[in-house]
Write an enzyme that holds these catalytic residues in place. Sequence first.
Site, mmCIF file in Angstrom:
data_model
loop_
_atom_site.group_PDB
_atom_site.id
_atom_site.type_symbol
_atom_site.label_atom_id
_atom_site.label_comp_id
_atom_site.label_asym_id
_atom_site.label_seq_id
_atom_site.Cartn_x
_atom_site.Cartn_y
_atom_site.Cartn_z
ATOM 1 N N GLY A 165 2.366 2.201 -1.524
ATOM 2 C CA GLY A 165 2.569 0.914 -2.185
ATOM 3 C C GLY A 165 1.794 -0.174 -1.477
ATOM 4 C CB SER A 166 2.140 -3.805 -1.579
ATOM 5 O OG SER A 166 3.499 -3.926 -1.219
ATOM 6 C CB THR A 167 -0.672 -4.035 3.003
ATOM 7 O OG1 THR A 167 -1.725 -3.137 2.634
ATOM 8 C CG2 THR A 167 -0.736 -4.283 4.498
ATOM 9 C CD GLU A 168 4.720 -8.885 0.256
ATOM 10 O OE1 GLU A 168 3.970 -8.679 -0.712
ATOM 11 O OE2 GLU A 168 5.693 -9.666 0.216
ATOM 12 N N GLY A 172 4.830 -1.965 3.053
ATOM 13 C CA GLY A 172 4.594 -0.999 4.133
ATOM 14 C C GLY A 172 4.936 -1.606 5.491
ATOM 15 C CE LYS A 204 12.144 1.980 -5.447
ATOM 16 N NZ LYS A 204 11.768 1.602 -6.829
ATOM 17 C CD GLU A 263 -4.852 -3.157 -3.401
ATOM 18 O OE1 GLU A 263 -3.743 -3.556 -3.014
ATOM 19 O OE2 GLU A 263 -5.186 -1.966 -3.389
ATOM 20 C CB CYS A 281 -4.655 2.532 -3.449
ATOM 21 S SG CYS A 281 -4.665 4.305 -3.706
ATOM 22 C CD GLU A 301 -1.668 7.832 2.290
ATOM 23 O OE1 GLU A 301 -2.673 7.106 2.194
ATOM 24 O OE2 GLU A 301 -1.666 8.910 2.894
HETATM 25 P P1 TAP Z 1 5.039 -2.206 -3.913
HETATM 26 O O1 TAP Z 1 5.578 -3.468 -4.423
HETATM 27 O O2 TAP Z 1 4.814 -2.079 -2.464
HETATM 28 O O3 TAP Z 1 6.042 -1.091 -4.429
HETATM 29 C C1 TAP Z 1 5.937 0.261 -4.081
HETATM 30 C C2 TAP Z 1 7.302 0.891 -4.125
HETATM 31 O O4 TAP Z 1 8.130 0.331 -3.092
HETATM 32 C C3 TAP Z 1 8.062 0.633 -5.428
HETATM 33 O O5 TAP Z 1 8.833 1.764 -5.734
HETATM 34 C C4 TAP Z 1 8.925 -0.555 -5.055
HETATM 35 O O6 TAP Z 1 10.033 -0.746 -5.896
HETATM 36 C C5 TAP Z 1 9.330 -0.190 -3.654
HETATM 37 N N1 TAP Z 1 9.770 -1.296 -2.816
HETATM 38 C C6 TAP Z 1 9.633 -2.629 -3.015
HETATM 39 N N2 TAP Z 1 10.167 -3.323 -1.978
HETATM 40 C C7 TAP Z 1 10.639 -2.400 -1.095
HETATM 41 C C8 TAP Z 1 11.282 -2.474 0.184
HETATM 42 N N3 TAP Z 1 11.524 -3.638 0.767
HETATM 43 N N4 TAP Z 1 11.616 -1.327 0.813
HETATM 44 C C9 TAP Z 1 11.343 -0.131 0.251
HETATM 45 N N5 TAP Z 1 10.745 0.006 -0.958
HETATM 46 C C10 TAP Z 1 10.393 -1.107 -1.629
HETATM 47 O O7 TAP Z 1 3.671 -1.804 -4.567
HETATM 48 P P2 TAP Z 1 3.347 -1.660 -6.106
HETATM 49 O O8 TAP Z 1 3.244 -3.018 -6.684
HETATM 50 O O9 TAP Z 1 4.309 -0.721 -6.717
HETATM 51 O O10 TAP Z 1 1.913 -0.913 -6.061
HETATM 52 C C11 TAP Z 1 0.732 -1.575 -5.860
HETATM 53 C C12 TAP Z 1 0.270 -1.442 -4.427
HETATM 54 O O11 TAP Z 1 0.350 -0.083 -3.981
HETATM 55 C C13 TAP Z 1 -1.164 -1.816 -4.274
HETATM 56 O O12 TAP Z 1 -1.303 -2.640 -3.144
HETATM 57 C C14 TAP Z 1 -1.890 -0.496 -4.057
HETATM 58 O O13 TAP Z 1 -3.068 -0.536 -3.340
HETATM 59 C C15 TAP Z 1 -0.891 0.306 -3.364
HETATM 60 N N6 TAP Z 1 -1.127 1.720 -3.607
HETATM 61 C C16 TAP Z 1 -1.622 2.446 -2.588
HETATM 62 C C17 TAP Z 1 -1.905 3.768 -2.776
HETATM 63 C C18 TAP Z 1 -2.451 4.560 -1.639
HETATM 64 S S1 TAP Z 1 -2.551 6.136 -1.799
HETATM 65 N N7 TAP Z 1 -2.843 4.012 -0.544
HETATM 66 C C19 TAP Z 1 -1.640 4.391 -3.992
HETATM 67 C C20 TAP Z 1 -1.126 3.630 -5.002
HETATM 68 C C21 TAP Z 1 -0.861 2.279 -4.799
HETATM 69 P P3 TAP Z 1 9.788 -1.657 -7.228
HETATM 70 O O14 TAP Z 1 8.856 -0.921 -8.087
HETATM 71 O O15 TAP Z 1 11.095 -1.799 -7.842
HETATM 72 O O16 TAP Z 1 9.242 -2.957 -6.759
#
Ligand code: TAP
Length: 487
Positions: free
Chosen positions: A238-241, A243, A186, A391, A294, A260
């Site tokens: 994605g986000s720690t929350e 995760g 996804k 962050e 990240c 991650e």
């Molecule tokens: P999230 O809101 O966590 O979204 C990541 C993915 O998870 C998206 O595809 C999201 O869908 C989906 N998602 C949301 N709620 C979910 C749930 N309850 N169960 C399963 N999947 C769910 O993060 P973001 O805003 O896309 O990215 C930013 C964050 O990612 C930052 O904190 C960043 O540090 C972290 N990040 C970490 C890394 C590594 S390698 N550590 C790399 C890139 C980013 P939607 O898009 O529809 O919300």
Amino acid sequence: MPKFDYAPAPESRSIVTIKPTYGLFIDGTFTRAKGLFPTINPADETTLAEVSQAGPKDVDKAVDAARRAYEGVWGRMSGAERGKYLFRIARLLQERAREFAVLETLDNGKPIKETRDVDVPVAAAHFFYHAGWADKLEYAGLAPAGGDVPRPHGVVAQVIPWNFPLLMLAWKVAPALATGNTVVLKPAETTPLTALLFAEVCQQADLPPGVVNILTGDGRTGQALVEHPGVDKIAFTGSTEVGRAIARAIAGTTKKATLELGGKAANIIFDDAAIDQAVEGIVNGIFFNQGQVCCAGSRLLVQEPIHDEVVSRLQRRLATLRVGDPMDKNTDLGAINSRAQLDRISTLVDAGIAEGATAWAPECTFPGTGFWFPPTVLTGVAQTHRVATEEIFGPVLSVLTFRTPQEAVAKANNTPYGLSAGVWTEKGSRILWMADQLRAGVVWANTFNRFDPTSPFGGYKESGYGREGGRHGLEAYVTHTTTGAAR
Ligand code: TAP
């Protein structure tokens, strides 16, 4: 702030064909879901396409298709044959590199210079690298006791964010396929288009149906996917929350997961460092991809005697950055990915100023529409400030100082995260000591934001668990028992 009208370079639309609507990619074909949602260009807020919103029934179908492929053709295929598919995908990514670069820039807002030189070539490199592993897994040292070849988990659910849409897909799909798993992925809601173009590449490569399935949708789709009983392993970035929510959801099940998550990296500059080189590293560390990285070097720890000099050279350098049209190949900083992310950045910078930091940004002209934030430096930041602990995920650098190496280590490690760090010094012994002391999965020395498929990447503490890339990255995709499906 002065404004100008944004008009993407006219040739961009002829390089890639964007369909008005997209279906889900299940079992090798595109299928329209009941609901659609728009994906927009964050540089001008125009709708690029309408994309299918996968519901629970679509998740069932995709997981079933992945299961059939795993128990059928893909599960019976030799590593050497799987490797050929990975090579083919890698070559197709190279052949279609311009399409992928343009599409990623339009959907994400990042500069074309970056998608052209980083996202797409590094994504192809991940497929080439893992193609090489597919028939050599018995030499990876990952076979369970009593077994000779490591065995796959089965069906892998992969959920990725919007900051590196194609690259995160490559980090996830390439090792999963190399080790013999099948995939349901996804992409993020705001950046689905390159994953859908990748689905076309899977068709073009004649990848057997069901080996890769792409479900577009929002967080609900991600949740339904990771909670699906037919999934054996989860790979999430994605986000720690989110995760944490995934870890809670799978507690008590046999599902394996790699997470991650976020970061708050320290980029540490000692007074003996080559300052001009370090300033380039700071700029790359925090302004690459508008800081939406990240592992971004979002906290600058500078040794006290050189603080003023570093800040003034940094300001001079930032004044030369070109901020604006992501499709212009000279642009250094493009658009922020979404309004929600822009609001989050603004809120945190306002909080930093309210807590006593001083904000500085060069004069920038922005279009009247789209999501923009100037490259910003916050000085006078204290360790307790929100901008030093949370962050920001935007083009914002928080500057702190230190006197001794011990103090630098204490401050750098004073974060719930532990993903990456940078050290700038001429002393080799200090680099080794710092690398040993820093609680970060990746430590760069006299460089920053270097990525290579051979090198494992991942974090400590709230930055998650598991590694991606290199031999270590394969480990997450194989079982440690001899009872996994044999091939
Ligand atoms: P999230 O809101 O966590 O979204 C990541 C993915 O998870 C998206 O595809 C999201 O869908 C989906 N998602 C949301 N709620 C979910 C749930 N309850 N169960 C399963 N999947 C769910 O993060 P973001 O805003 O896309 O990215 C930013 C964050 O990612 C930052 O904190 C960043 O540090 C972290 N990040 C970490 C890394 C590594 S390698 N550590 C790399 C890139 C980013 P939607 O898009 O529809 O919300």
